[in-house]
Every structure is written in structure tokens, then in C-alpha cells.
Design an enzyme around this catalytic site. Structure first.
Site, mmCIF file in Angstrom:
data_model
loop_
_atom_site.group_PDB
_atom_site.id
_atom_site.type_symbol
_atom_site.label_atom_id
_atom_site.label_comp_id
_atom_site.label_asym_id
_atom_site.label_seq_id
_atom_site.Cartn_x
_atom_site.Cartn_y
_atom_site.Cartn_z
ATOM 1 N N THR A 193 0.855 -1.184 0.000
ATOM 2 C CA THR A 193 0.000 0.000 0.000
ATOM 3 C C THR A 193 0.891 1.234 0.000
ATOM 4 O OG1 THR A 193 -0.089 0.193 2.412
ATOM 5 C CG2 THR A 193 -1.707 -1.270 1.354
ATOM 6 N N GLU B 234 2.386 1.676 3.416
ATOM 7 C CA GLU B 234 3.510 0.771 3.693
ATOM 8 C C GLU B 234 4.773 1.252 2.994
ATOM 9 O OE1 GLU B 234 1.597 -3.637 4.368
ATOM 10 O OE2 GLU B 234 1.663 -2.852 2.328
ATOM 11 N N GLU B 235 4.628 1.659 1.753
ATOM 12 C CA GLU B 235 5.786 2.133 0.997
ATOM 13 C C GLU B 235 6.430 3.332 1.697
ATOM 14 O OE1 GLU B 235 6.852 3.546 -3.580
ATOM 15 O OE2 GLU B 235 4.800 2.980 -3.038
ATOM 16 N N GLY B 236 5.604 4.254 2.147
ATOM 17 C CA GLY B 236 6.126 5.421 2.858
ATOM 18 C C GLY B 236 6.741 5.061 4.198
ATOM 19 N N GLY C 60 10.066 3.307 3.732
ATOM 20 C CA GLY C 60 11.060 4.290 3.310
ATOM 21 C C GLY C 60 11.546 5.115 4.486
#
Length: 427
Positions: free
Chosen positions: A164, A167-169, A172
Site C-alpha cells: 500500500t 507501507e511504501e512510505g 522508506g
């Protein structure tokens, strides 16, 4: 008389040998400690399947870990040739085949004995998220093919999934903070559409389906998804900026509420900020990653968006031009997000640093993903051996040599004693 002297010497030698042997035994046993051997290295692999390309990251960490989380470093990064896996929606077998070169390279880096225990993951982001929304069947077929390819290698493949945006953010954020110590159809009918974010003179034919929800070029309200549309760039920076801003709702916050956009709460920013991944690659192309003031950034993007397509190709002769037309829209989007969304201004712009790597590790969501996943890998206790202080060990070796020398001399003395005994008997 000689026999008596030899007997006395032998007894003395035996006494010395016994004392030396006892000393050696004491030295060997005194202060013996359990010594831990260096932990062996473990490996993990993460495919970052983005919208424009895929990259394989190979990570390594000591097997004993620390506080349950692997001290992860990057062993290798391999860029998969070709576009992102979502681009193979109509030919999913090519999506799987595209991964083989990087997998082959990984097998030369990870020791053969450890390959079958190497956890391997594939995480897909924006391209596959969009494909799943448009055609979930095609998305599943792409995942099936990439999974099939990875499973042909002797690794512990643990699945492919779509991350999502949250999640990616989050992964990171984990990555950067960890590294700072603080992822040809037939032309049936044609219709021309203007694209303010593409350079003047640029032209391409795309299907109406490809323009689905494009902020700069909305598809016609009533259209056949297979219809071929000709998109022509107009190189209009102001119109491009206006189109991009429509993606955000900057008026959804109440009068007494702090938020960035779309009504989402956002606390006031403070400290240093790091921009990476797509933020870095776009601004690096525009030579804007060296701390230029905001006024220069605005002027550079404005000038770039107004360039003619022929001129743009001439000033960028050495680069891959497959996405060259998208840099105007991407840079305008980033600037809009940072200024109007995250509320950076002339005073705070200098707090943003653009980085591709930190501590020789590529910055993205994949390392944060790997860090999180190593929590599920059981702790491996290091091997133990018995050890001793170097000075005591040296003394033990010395007394052992002395004991062996005394035993040798004793043996020689006993040999002489027997000879003399035989000689006296003969007399």
C-alpha cells in the site's frame, strides 16, 4: 658406579617431566573461557517492482542479529532491464523472464550452501496497484509469472505482494532513519488531445484506456477503451501546474486544524528532511540535488517544461528517452507536493536533502521492508569454543615442549642404562 649415576639422572629427569606435565595441565585448565566464533553472514533479497522499472536488492546481516533485528547492509543492487512488471500485463511471461539476469547475478554473490535459506520477497508498488484496479486478473497473471520464475531458483521465496502507499512510505521512513542511525494496435479512429505537461512537438499514440484518470489529459467522457488517441505536447508550464494541483484538495482542512491536503492531519515540520527514490531521480536529472535555492528550482522546472521536444532530445543525448517526456509532469508534481502539500517555503526549503544513497546503501522502501522481515527470522546462536588468554596459552605450549624434551632425554638415558647393564652382565 656409572649405573648408579644413570639411575639418579633418570629419576631427576622423571621428576622434571612430572613437574612440567603438571604445570602444563594447570596452565591449560586455568582461566579457560567459552569463546564465541564470529557469527556467519545471512542473506535476504527484495525485488522492488516499481511502475517504471524493477530492481533487486541483496542484503546481508550477521546471524546473531541485535535486539531481534538484523544489522542489515546492502551487498548488491541489480537493475532489471526493461520496464516495470505492470507493463507486461498483456504478456506476463515476459515479466517473469525479465528477472532472470538479476537472479543469476545473485546466485554468484550468495554462497551456494546458504541460497536455499535466503528469504526472497517481491514487493510491487504504484504500477501494480493501478493494474490491479484496472484489471485484477491481469495483475494476478503477472504475479504468477514472476513467482514462477523466482521459484525456479534455490531460494526461500516468501511471496509477491502489492504494498500500500502507507507501507511504501513507512518502510522508506525506516530505511532513511536506519541508515542515518537516528523500498501495436490497429488505428481504428483517431482523436488529438493536448498535453500541457509534455514538451511542444512531442507526439505519441495511446489507447483511451491508457489515459484513465490522467490529471493532465482526461480521457473523453464517452469513449471506447481501445480507441487510439494522439497525444501532442503543448509545453505549457502554467497549464501543467494547474492540472497537477487538481490532484490535491488544499481546502479540506478546518479553520483550526493543521493539515497538508485532502483533510489529513500534518504536524508542523521541523528538523532535516530527506527526499529519495523518485524525488531524487527526477531532481537529479534536472541538476537540482545540490542545495539550490527554491527560486532556482522554480525557474529550472519552468524552463524545462517550456522546452521544445527536439531541443529537449538534443540537450539530453546520452540518456534513455523512454520517459523523457514525463519529467515536466513529475517535477511539477513533486514541487506542488512539497510546497503546497507539505508547506515548505523559501526559509525551510534548505532543510530538504536529495539523496540516492546513504552509507553506500540505496534509499527506498526495500531496506525498511527487509529490516522488518528479519524480525521473523529466528535468532541463530553463534558457535562456541574453549579459549584461553594468549599469554597463558604460550606458557602452556612452552611447558609442553619442555615436558616432551625431558621425556625424550629420559628415553635416551634409559636406553644407555640398558646398554650398560648388558655390558656389565657380559663382563
Amino acid at each position: 658406579m656409572l649405573k648408579h649415576l644413570l639411575g639418579r639422572d633418570i629419576r631427576s629427569l622423571l621428576a622434571v617431566a612430572a613437574a612440567s606435565g603438571i604445570a602444563t595441565l594447570i596452565l591449560i585448565l586455568v582461566q579457560v573461557k567459552d569463546v564465541y566464533l564470529p557469527a556467519r553472514t545471512k542473506y535476504g533479497m527484495v525485488f522492488d517492482a516499481g511502475s517504471s522499472h524493477t530492481a533487486l536488492y541483496i542484503y546481508q546481516w550477521p546471524a546473531d542479529k541485535e535486539n531481534g533485528t538484523g544489522i542489515v547492509s546492502q551487498a548488491e543492487a541489480c537493475t532489471v532491464q526493461g520496464p516495470g512488471i505492470s507493463s507486461y500485463a498483456d504478456n506476463p511471461t515476459r515479466a517473469g523472464a525479465s528477472l532472470t539476469a538479476c537472479l543469476d547475478k545473485a546466485m554468484t554473490i550468495i554462497p551456494v550452501k546458504q541460497q536455499r535459506e535466503t528469504p526472497t520477497y517481491l514487493g510491487a508498488t504504484a504500477g501494480m496497484r493501478l493494474l490491479r484496479e484496472q484489471n485484477s486478473t491481469k495483475a494476478d497473471l503477472v504475479f504468477a509469472e514472476v513467482s514462477k520464475t523466482i521459484q525456479q531458483y534455490p531460494v526461500d521465496f516468501r511471496g509477491a505482494r502489492i504494498l500500500t502507499g502507507n507501507e511504501e512510505g513507512s518502510f522508506g521512513w525506516i530505511t532513511i532513519n536506519y541508515l542515518l542511525e537516528t523500498l501495436i494496435k490497429e488505428n481504428l479512429t483517431s482523436q488529438q488531445i493536448s498535453h500541457p505537461c509534455y514538451p511542444k512537438g512531442y507526439e505519441e499514440n495511446v489507447t483511451a484506456a491508457a489515459l484513465y484518470d490522467n490529471p493532465c489529459v482526461p480521457a473523453p467522457v464517452a469513449h471506447d477503451p481501445s480507441q487510439i488517441l494522439t497525444v501532442r505536447g503543448t509545453g505549457a508550464p502554467a497549464e501543467c501546474r494547474s492540472a497537477i494541483q487538481k490532484l490535491f484538495n488544499f481546502t479540506a482542512c478546518g479553520a483550526n486544524r493543521t493539515c497538508g491536503f485532502n483533510g489529513v492531519y500534518q504536524p508542523p515540520g521541523h528538523g532535516q528532511f530527506f527526499a529519495f527514490s523518485g524525488f531524487y531521480s527526477v531532481f537529479h536529472f534536472l541538476n537540482l540535488t545540490s542545495g539550490q535555492p527554491l527560486s532556482n528550482v522554480n525557474a529550472t522546472i519552468e524552463q524545462f517544461c517550456a522546452k521544445d521536444w527536439k531541443e529537449l532530445k538534443m540537450v539530453s543525448p546520452g540518456m534513455n528517452k523512454t520517459r523523457l517526456q514525463d519529467y515536466c509532469a513529475a517535477s511539477t508534481y513533486i514541487l506542488t507536493l512539497l510546497l503546497q502539500g507539505y508547506k515548505f517555503d523559501n526559509q525551510t526549503w534548505s532543510k530538504i536533502q536529495f539523496h540516492r544513497q546513504v552509507a553506500a546503501v540505496d534509499v527506498g522502501w526495500s531496506l525498511g521492508y527487509m529490516l522488518n522481515l528479519t524480525n521473523t527470522i529466528p535468532l541463530e546462536a553463534p558457535d562456541q569454543v574453549k579459549g584461553q588468554r594468549p599469554d597463558l596459552w604460550a606458557a602452556a605450549v612452552l611447558t609442553t615442549c619442555l615436558t616432551l624434551a625431558v621425556i625424550l632425554w629420559t628415553g635416551l638415558a634409559l636406553g644407555y642404562q640398558r646398554r650398560f647393564a648388558t655390558y656389565e652382565t657380559m663382563l
